[in-house]
Design a protein around this motif. Structure first.
Motif, PDB file in Angstrom:
ATOM      1  N   PHE A  74       7.770 -45.525 -25.380  1.00 11.92           N
ATOM      2  CA  PHE A  74       7.355 -46.858 -24.974  1.00 11.92           C
ATOM      3  C   PHE A  74       6.070 -47.170 -25.729  1.00 11.92           C
ATOM      4  N   PHE A  75       6.089 -48.243 -26.511  1.00 12.17           N
ATOM      5  CA  PHE A  75       4.914 -48.684 -27.256  1.00 12.17           C
ATOM      6  C   PHE A  75       4.285 -49.857 -26.517  1.00 12.17           C
ATOM      7  N   LEU A  76       2.997 -49.761 -26.176  1.00  9.53           N
ATOM      8  CA  LEU A  76       2.288 -50.870 -25.551  1.00  9.53           C
ATOM      9  C   LEU A  76       1.263 -51.411 -26.535  1.00  9.53           C
ATOM     10  N   GLU A  77       1.409 -52.669 -26.867  1.00 12.83           N
ATOM     11  CA  GLU A  77       0.503 -53.329 -27.815  1.00 12.83           C
ATOM     12  C   GLU A  77       0.515 -54.810 -27.507  1.00 12.83           C
ATOM     13  N   ASN A  78      -0.655 -55.462 -27.589  1.00 14.35           N
ATOM     14  CA  ASN A  78      -0.676 -56.897 -27.318  1.00 14.35           C
ATOM     15  C   ASN A  78      -1.445 -57.712 -28.353  1.00 14.35           C
ATOM     16  N   TYR A  79      -1.809 -57.116 -29.471  1.00 13.47           N
ATOM     17  CA  TYR A  79      -2.470 -57.849 -30.543  1.00 13.47           C
ATOM     18  C   TYR A  79      -1.382 -58.375 -31.479  1.00 13.47           C
ATOM     19  N   ALA A  80      -1.149 -59.689 -31.429  1.00 16.97           N
ATOM     20  CA  ALA A  80      -0.005 -60.320 -32.093  1.00 16.97           C
ATOM     21  C   ALA A  80       0.159 -59.947 -33.573  1.00 16.97           C
ATOM     22  N   PRO A  81      -0.891 -59.987 -34.404  1.00 16.90           N
ATOM     23  CA  PRO A  81      -0.677 -59.664 -35.825  1.00 16.90           C
ATOM     24  C   PRO A  81      -0.136 -58.249 -36.059  1.00 16.90           C
ATOM     25  N   VAL A  82      -0.564 -57.287 -35.255  1.00 19.24           N
ATOM     26  CA  VAL A  82      -0.100 -55.912 -35.448  1.00 19.24           C
ATOM     27  C   VAL A  82       1.215 -55.656 -34.708  1.00 19.24           C
ATOM     28  N   LEU A  83       1.501 -56.455 -33.696  1.00 18.44           N
ATOM     29  CA  LEU A  83       2.748 -56.322 -32.940  1.00 18.44           C
ATOM     30  C   LEU A  83       3.958 -56.515 -33.868  1.00 18.44           C
ATOM     31  N   LYS A  84       3.888 -57.476 -34.759  1.00 16.61           N
ATOM     32  CA  LYS A  84       4.969 -57.703 -35.729  1.00 16.61           C
ATOM     33  C   LYS A  84       5.125 -56.505 -36.653  1.00 16.61           C
ATOM     34  N   ILE A  85       4.021 -55.924 -37.104  1.00 11.26           N
ATOM     35  CA  ILE A  85       4.079 -54.754 -37.983  1.00 11.26           C
ATOM     36  C   ILE A  85       4.695 -53.572 -37.233  1.00 11.26           C
ATOM     37  N   PHE A 107      -4.566 -52.107 -19.923  1.00 14.88           N
ATOM     38  CA  PHE A 107      -5.304 -52.088 -18.656  1.00 14.88           C
ATOM     39  C   PHE A 107      -4.579 -52.853 -17.558  1.00 14.88           C
ATOM     40  N   LYS A 108      -3.497 -53.534 -17.907  1.00 16.58           N
ATOM     41  CA  LYS A 108      -2.770 -54.336 -16.923  1.00 16.58           C
ATOM     42  C   LYS A 108      -1.420 -53.740 -16.550  1.00 16.58           C
ATOM     43  N   ILE A 109      -1.181 -52.481 -16.924  1.00 18.01           N
ATOM     44  CA  ILE A 109       0.090 -51.879 -16.537  1.00 18.01           C
ATOM     45  C   ILE A 109       0.120 -51.705 -15.022  1.00 18.01           C
ATOM     46  N   THR A 113       5.819 -52.412 -14.870  1.00 16.73           N
ATOM     47  CA  THR A 113       5.804 -52.310 -16.331  1.00 16.73           C
ATOM     48  C   THR A 113       6.927 -51.411 -16.840  1.00 16.73           C
ATOM     49  N   PHE A 114       7.235 -50.350 -16.103  1.00 19.97           N
ATOM     50  CA  PHE A 114       8.227 -49.372 -16.533  1.00 19.97           C
ATOM     51  C   PHE A 114       9.390 -49.336 -15.549  1.00 19.97           C
ATOM     52  N   GLU A 115      10.430 -48.623 -15.952  1.00 18.93           N
ATOM     53  CA  GLU A 115      11.565 -48.446 -15.059  1.00 18.93           C
ATOM     54  C   GLU A 115      11.122 -47.651 -13.832  1.00 18.93           C
ATOM     55  N   GLU A 116      11.837 -47.815 -12.751  1.00 18.28           N
ATOM     56  CA  GLU A 116      11.493 -47.133 -11.511  1.00 18.28           C
ATOM     57  C   GLU A 116      11.437 -45.625 -11.706  1.00 18.28           C
ATOM     58  N   LYS A 117      10.396 -45.029 -11.212  1.00 18.83           N
ATOM     59  CA  LYS A 117      10.175 -43.582 -11.257  1.00 18.83           C
ATOM     60  C   LYS A 117      10.057 -43.040 -12.684  1.00 18.83           C
ATOM     61  N   GLN A 118       9.678 -43.886 -13.635  1.00 19.48           N
ATOM     62  CA  GLN A 118       9.471 -43.453 -15.021  1.00 19.48           C
ATOM     63  C   GLN A 118       8.280 -42.502 -15.091  1.00 19.48           C
ATOM     64  N   ASN A 140      -5.754 -45.473 -13.356  1.00 23.54           N
ATOM     65  CA  ASN A 140      -4.535 -46.251 -13.161  1.00 23.54           C
ATOM     66  C   ASN A 140      -3.293 -45.430 -13.489  1.00 23.54           C
ATOM     67  N   ILE A 141      -3.340 -44.664 -14.568  1.00 22.26           N
ATOM     68  CA  ILE A 141      -2.214 -43.797 -14.947  1.00 22.26           C
ATOM     69  C   ILE A 141      -1.909 -42.815 -13.818  1.00 22.26           C
ATOM     70  N   ILE A 142      -2.962 -42.221 -13.265  1.00 21.72           N
ATOM     71  CA  ILE A 142      -2.785 -41.236 -12.190  1.00 21.72           C
ATOM     72  C   ILE A 142      -2.267 -41.914 -10.918  1.00 21.72           C
TER      73      ILE A 142
END
Length: 189
Positions: A74-85, A107-109, A113-118, A140-142
């Motif tokens: 799973f790739f998380l990225e939100n900067y539009a110019p690099v998202l296309k790359i 920071f907003k996951i 965001t993910f499938e159940e129990k991922q 947040n991850i924990i």
């Protein structure tokens, strides 16, 4: 910038033209995988693993994982110019069936965001060096419980940065390479 090892060894990755994104250098990537695959104190198997690549940029780390045998990234990225790359790099390597790109601020996951129990065997976190809220991200991850029991979180930081990590995060190694520091850790019981 290229894939270092595995099925697509030597394949080049598209690089961004602007200097806003700081792609993970080949030497740094190789150092991380040497620790993951050869350190006696880390019990980790890359084959068939599920990986979360936060602040993915062009996808250098996650694409390397797939080339070396990871089942899904799973790739998380939100900067539009690099998202296309990132999407172009995935397409060029024909990894569309082994990956998912999520356009979101790391920071907003949340639980949606993910499938159940991922759960992930490895979470790679390569935020901008100026980012100082790493402790909130780890908390947040924990709290979301998305790291497997023996999973590992790797944080890429600027050499000399002394981030504060939550007590629920156990540092198992801290390595300095050139301008980079890698913090390897996992959640405590």
């Amino acid at each position: 910038m290229r894939i270092i090892s595995g099925l697509n060894k030597g394949k080049k990755l598209i690089m961004p033209k602007d200097k806003t994104t700081r792609p993970l250098k080949d030497m740094a990537k190789e150092s991380i995988f040497n620790i993951l695959l050869h350190a006696n104190y880390i019990d980790f198997h890359l084959e068939n693993s599920e990986v979360l690549d936060l602040f993915s940029g062009i996808g250098s780390f996650g694409l390397e994982c797939i080339s070396r045998g990871s089942k899904f990234v799973f790739f998380l990225e939100n900067y539009a110019p690099v998202l296309k790359i990132l999407k172009d790099n995935i397409s060029n390597l024909k990894y569309e069936n082994k990956s998912k790109v999520i356009d979101i601020d790391a920071f907003k996951i949340d639980s949606k965001t993910f499938e159940e129990k991922q759960k992930f065997q490895i979470i790679f976190c390569d935020p901008p060096y100026k980012e100082k809220k790493i402790d909130l991200l780890i908390d947040n991850i924990i709290e979301l419980n998305i790291l497997q029991k023996n999973g590992i979180i790797i944080i890429h930081r600027k050499k000399g940065d002394l981030d504060i990590y939550p007590s629920k995060f156990k540092i198992i190694d801290r390595k300095n390479y050139g301008l980079s520091t890698f913090v390897f850790g996992k959640k405590t019981s």
